[in-house]
Design a protein around this motif. Sequence first.
Motif, PDB file in Angstrom:
ATOM      1  N   ALA A  50    -118.008  41.018  14.200  1.00 28.50           N
ATOM      2  CA  ALA A  50    -116.657  42.784  14.707  1.00 28.50           C
ATOM      3  C   ALA A  50    -116.040  41.620  15.599  1.00 28.50           C
ATOM      4  N   GLN A  51    -115.268  42.263  15.049  1.00 32.73           N
ATOM      5  CA  GLN A  51    -113.638  42.209  15.940  1.00 32.73           C
ATOM      6  C   GLN A  51    -112.457  42.645  15.718  1.00 32.73           C
ATOM      7  N   LYS A  52    -111.923  43.132  16.661  1.00 34.50           N
ATOM      8  CA  LYS A  52    -110.248  43.975  16.739  1.00 34.50           C
ATOM      9  C   LYS A  52    -109.501  44.255  17.841  1.00 34.50           C
ATOM     10  N   ARG A  53    -107.903  43.958  18.262  1.00 30.25           N
ATOM     11  CA  ARG A  53    -106.968  44.260  18.690  1.00 30.25           C
ATOM     12  C   ARG A  53    -106.444  45.419  18.690  1.00 30.25           C
ATOM     13  N   ILE A  54    -107.026  46.149  20.093  1.00 27.56           N
ATOM     14  CA  ILE A  54    -106.480  47.265  20.019  1.00 27.56           C
ATOM     15  C   ILE A  54    -105.768  47.569  21.086  1.00 27.56           C
ATOM     16  N   VAL A  70    -109.158  42.971  22.601  1.00 23.22           N
ATOM     17  CA  VAL A  70    -110.270  42.841  21.881  1.00 23.22           C
ATOM     18  C   VAL A  70    -111.345  42.720  21.713  1.00 23.22           C
ATOM     19  N   GLN A 110    -115.241  43.648  20.756  1.00 26.99           N
ATOM     20  CA  GLN A 110    -116.175  42.715  19.398  1.00 26.99           C
ATOM     21  C   GLN A 110    -117.573  43.250  19.530  1.00 26.99           C
ATOM     22  N   PHE A 130    -116.302  51.028  16.501  1.00 24.48           N
ATOM     23  CA  PHE A 130    -116.734  50.323  15.067  1.00 24.48           C
ATOM     24  C   PHE A 130    -117.134  51.663  14.341  1.00 24.48           C
ATOM     25  N   GLU A 143    -117.364  48.106   9.051  1.00 18.91           N
ATOM     26  CA  GLU A 143    -116.856  47.047   9.502  1.00 18.91           C
ATOM     27  C   GLU A 143    -117.798  46.122  10.281  1.00 18.91           C
TER      28      GLU A 143
END
Length: 140
Positions: free
Chosen positions: A36-40, A73, A75, A133, A137
């Motif tokens: 799982a990974q996202k840029r916030i 990021v 993750q 998360f 996700e």
Amino acid sequence: MAIQRTFSIIKPDATRRNLTGAIVAKFEEAGLRVIAQKRIHLTKMQAGVFYGVHSERPFYDELCEFMSSEPIVVQVLEGENAVARNREVMGATNPSEASEGTIRKEFALSIGENSVHGSDATDTAAVEIAYFFSGLELVG
Ligand code: GDP
């Protein structure tokens, strides 16, 4: 050996210098899988909650300012002994003490701007993953 999940952050000093891919490559080379990974972009208050354990430390305000200064990021990494494996690949908190080949040795700027965060135990990993998360996700 046990398959574990751990939580990881690519910090603002690294995202700013376009090092996201280079750092993810280090994890993958070490046998860790990004599941799982996202840029916030955190607010200072959100960073403060995440680092609440350090609220009495002299660098707490500086740390929260830094972590909310630019995007990060977040993750989830999975693999055999992922918590310890991730800490090995990250290297020591202070880059001047980090071993050759570690992320902090190669990329960190200072003890504060040290490119990555990684959970220190499986129980903190579970809390940290849940902070960022939802179950949907985490695709495995
Ligand atoms: P980690 O688990 O290796 O990330 O280290 P810690 O849990 O001890 O500290 C959390 C984070 O606080 C570190 O990764 C640094 O970004 C920051 N930090 C730790 N010690 C210092 C310090 O002496 N000065 C500053 N400015 N930041 C620090």
